[in-house]
Motif scaffolding. Sequence first.
Motif, short mmCIF file in Angstrom:
data_model
loop_
_atom_site.label_atom_id
_atom_site.label_comp_id
_atom_site.label_asym_id
_atom_site.label_seq_id
_atom_site.Cartn_x
_atom_site.Cartn_y
_atom_site.Cartn_z
N ALA A 163 -1.92 -60.80 -35.42
CA ALA A 163 -2.64 -60.57 -36.67
C ALA A 163 -3.84 -59.66 -36.51
CB ALA A 163 -3.09 -61.91 -37.26
N LEU A 164 -4.17 -59.24 -35.30
CA LEU A 164 -5.36 -58.41 -35.10
C LEU A 164 -5.34 -57.12 -35.91
CD1 LEU A 164 -8.04 -58.02 -33.72
CD2 LEU A 164 -6.86 -57.17 -31.68
N PRO A 165 -4.21 -56.40 -36.02
CA PRO A 165 -4.22 -55.17 -36.83
C PRO A 165 -4.58 -55.40 -38.30
CG PRO A 165 -2.26 -55.23 -35.45
CD PRO A 165 -2.91 -56.59 -35.35
N LEU A 166 -4.44 -56.65 -38.77
CA LEU A 166 -4.69 -56.95 -40.17
C LEU A 166 -6.17 -57.16 -40.48
CD1 LEU A 166 -1.77 -59.50 -40.70
CD2 LEU A 166 -1.78 -57.05 -41.25
N VAL A 167 -7.03 -57.26 -39.46
CA VAL A 167 -8.44 -57.57 -39.71
C VAL A 167 -9.39 -56.46 -39.27
CG1 VAL A 167 -8.01 -60.05 -39.50
CG2 VAL A 167 -8.74 -58.76 -37.49
N VAL A 168 -8.90 -55.41 -38.64
CA VAL A 168 -9.81 -54.39 -38.10
C VAL A 168 -10.60 -53.70 -39.21
CG1 VAL A 168 -8.61 -53.99 -35.93
CG2 VAL A 168 -7.87 -52.78 -37.98
N ASN A 169 -9.98 -53.46 -40.35
CA ASN A 169 -10.70 -52.81 -41.45
C ASN A 169 -11.77 -53.72 -42.04
OD1 ASN A 169 -9.42 -50.28 -41.40
ND2 ASN A 169 -7.70 -51.05 -42.60
N PHE A 170 -11.50 -55.02 -42.03
CA PHE A 170 -12.50 -55.98 -42.49
C PHE A 170 -13.76 -55.90 -41.63
CE2 PHE A 170 -14.38 -60.18 -41.64
CZ PHE A 170 -14.84 -60.52 -42.90
N PHE A 171 -13.59 -55.87 -40.31
CA PHE A 171 -14.75 -55.81 -39.43
C PHE A 171 -15.39 -54.42 -39.44
CE2 PHE A 171 -12.57 -59.53 -37.65
CZ PHE A 171 -13.64 -60.41 -37.61
N LYS A 172 -14.60 -53.40 -39.69
CA LYS A 172 -15.17 -52.06 -39.81
C LYS A 172 -16.13 -52.00 -41.00
CE LYS A 172 -13.93 -47.27 -40.83
NZ LYS A 172 -12.82 -46.33 -41.17
N ASP A 173 -15.75 -52.60 -42.11
CA ASP A 173 -16.61 -52.61 -43.29
C ASP A 173 -17.82 -53.52 -43.09
OD1 ASP A 173 -14.82 -50.90 -44.52
OD2 ASP A 173 -13.74 -52.50 -45.56
N ARG A 174 -17.61 -54.63 -42.40
CA ARG A 174 -18.69 -55.61 -42.26
C ARG A 174 -19.72 -55.18 -41.23
NH1 ARG A 174 -17.90 -62.16 -41.44
NH2 ARG A 174 -20.10 -62.71 -41.72
N TYR A 193 -14.35 -49.80 -32.34
CA TYR A 193 -14.94 -49.03 -33.43
C TYR A 193 -16.15 -48.28 -32.89
CZ TYR A 193 -17.45 -47.95 -37.75
OH TYR A 193 -18.11 -47.31 -38.76
N ASN A 194 -16.13 -46.95 -33.00
CA ASN A 194 -17.17 -46.10 -32.41
C ASN A 194 -18.15 -45.53 -33.43
OD1 ASN A 194 -15.69 -44.16 -33.71
ND2 ASN A 194 -14.84 -43.24 -31.85
N LEU A 195 -18.29 -46.22 -34.56
CA LEU A 195 -19.16 -45.83 -35.68
C LEU A 195 -18.51 -44.76 -36.57
CD1 LEU A 195 -22.71 -45.66 -34.01
CD2 LEU A 195 -21.62 -47.57 -35.18
N GLU A 196 -17.40 -44.19 -36.14
CA GLU A 196 -16.71 -43.18 -36.94
C GLU A 196 -15.27 -43.56 -37.24
OE1 GLU A 196 -17.06 -39.46 -34.96
OE2 GLU A 196 -19.23 -39.30 -35.26
N SER A 197 -14.59 -44.08 -36.24
CA SER A 197 -13.18 -44.40 -36.40
C SER A 197 -12.81 -45.58 -35.51
CB SER A 197 -12.30 -43.19 -36.05
OG SER A 197 -12.49 -42.82 -34.70
N ILE A 198 -11.62 -46.12 -35.75
CA ILE A 198 -11.10 -47.23 -34.95
C ILE A 198 -9.99 -46.71 -34.05
CG2 ILE A 198 -9.87 -49.43 -35.03
CD1 ILE A 198 -11.19 -49.97 -37.70
N GLU A 199 -10.06 -47.04 -32.78
CA GLU A 199 -9.02 -46.62 -31.84
C GLU A 199 -8.47 -47.83 -31.09
OE1 GLU A 199 -10.34 -44.50 -28.25
OE2 GLU A 199 -12.37 -44.58 -29.10
N LYS A 200 -7.19 -47.77 -30.79
CA LYS A 200 -6.54 -48.83 -30.05
C LYS A 200 -6.84 -48.67 -28.57
CE LYS A 200 -2.08 -51.23 -29.81
NZ LYS A 200 -0.67 -51.21 -30.27
N ILE A 201 -7.14 -49.77 -27.88
CA ILE A 201 -7.52 -49.69 -26.48
C ILE A 201 -6.77 -50.75 -25.67
CG2 ILE A 201 -9.84 -48.83 -26.98
CD1 ILE A 201 -10.85 -51.70 -26.42
#
Length: 267
Positions: A163-174, A193-201
Amino acid sequence: MLAFYYDKSFEGLLCAVFDAFKLKKMPECLLTEGQVEPLLVTESHFVEFRNSKFERVQTALEKKISTTSLNQLIYVWLSELPESDLIIFRYICKVFKAEHSIETDFADPDVLFVRDIAKKVSRERHYLMQFVRFTTIENPIKYSGNNQPDKIYFSVVAPVYNALPLVVNFFKDRFADQQWAIYDEKRQYGYFYNLESIEKISLADPDDLIVNGQVRQKYLSPNETLFQNMWLRYCNALTIKERENPKLQRRQMPKRFWHYLPEMKGK
C-alpha cells in the motif's frame, strides 16, 4: 488448458487482455517467464508488451467503468495475493463483454472479490497514513537515488499489502517543506521526497541502517532519542489509566505497528 505468459506488470496484464480478445482465447492461468507450468497446460502464449496495446485497453476500460472501480482494480493488484492478476483479468474481460455495468453485480465471485480485497488494501492505506512515524537521520545513507541528502526524515514500514504507493502523495502534501523517505522493509523499496519530486529508492545495505524495524543508533541525529523519549512521556501523561481499553486499542491500532511507534515502547 491455455496459459498466458506476461511480465507481471499491471500494464503487461492489460496487454494480456488485448491479446485475449485479439486471439479470441481466454487463458486459465497467467504466468511469468521461468514459472513452472501446471500439469494440465496444453497451450501457451507469450504476451508481447506494447504501449499501444495497454493504452488502448486502459482507454476503453476508463469509458466502461467508474473511477472508483478502476481504483479498486489497482488496489487488488497491489494486494499481491495469489492469482489476483487472474481475477483482475477476468473482471476486465467481463466488463468488456457485458452490455451493462457489472460493478455492483456481487453475485459474481470476481466482482465480490475485487470489492472485498480493495477494502482491505484501502484499510491498510489508512493505517499507513495514521501510523507512519519519522525519525531524523543526519548521517548520510546510501540508496539508489540521484540525490544523497545529509539530513532527512526517515520512516520504516512493513504493511501487509503493498500500500505504500497509495500514500506517497498524501505525505508529499503534508510535509511539502521537508525531505523525507518512507521505506518498506518487507518489500525492500521505498520513496524519497527531495522537495521537488518523489523518486523510488532501494537501500544499498538495508541491514546496516535498519534492525528490528528501527533505525540504528549511529544514524540518528543527536536529539532524536531525546525527542522520542519526550513524546513517550507526553503520551503517558495524557493517558487516563481508569479508561484504558486494551482490546479496543488493539482493534484501532493493530499491534503489528507498535514497534514502529515511539509512544508504544514498553507495551
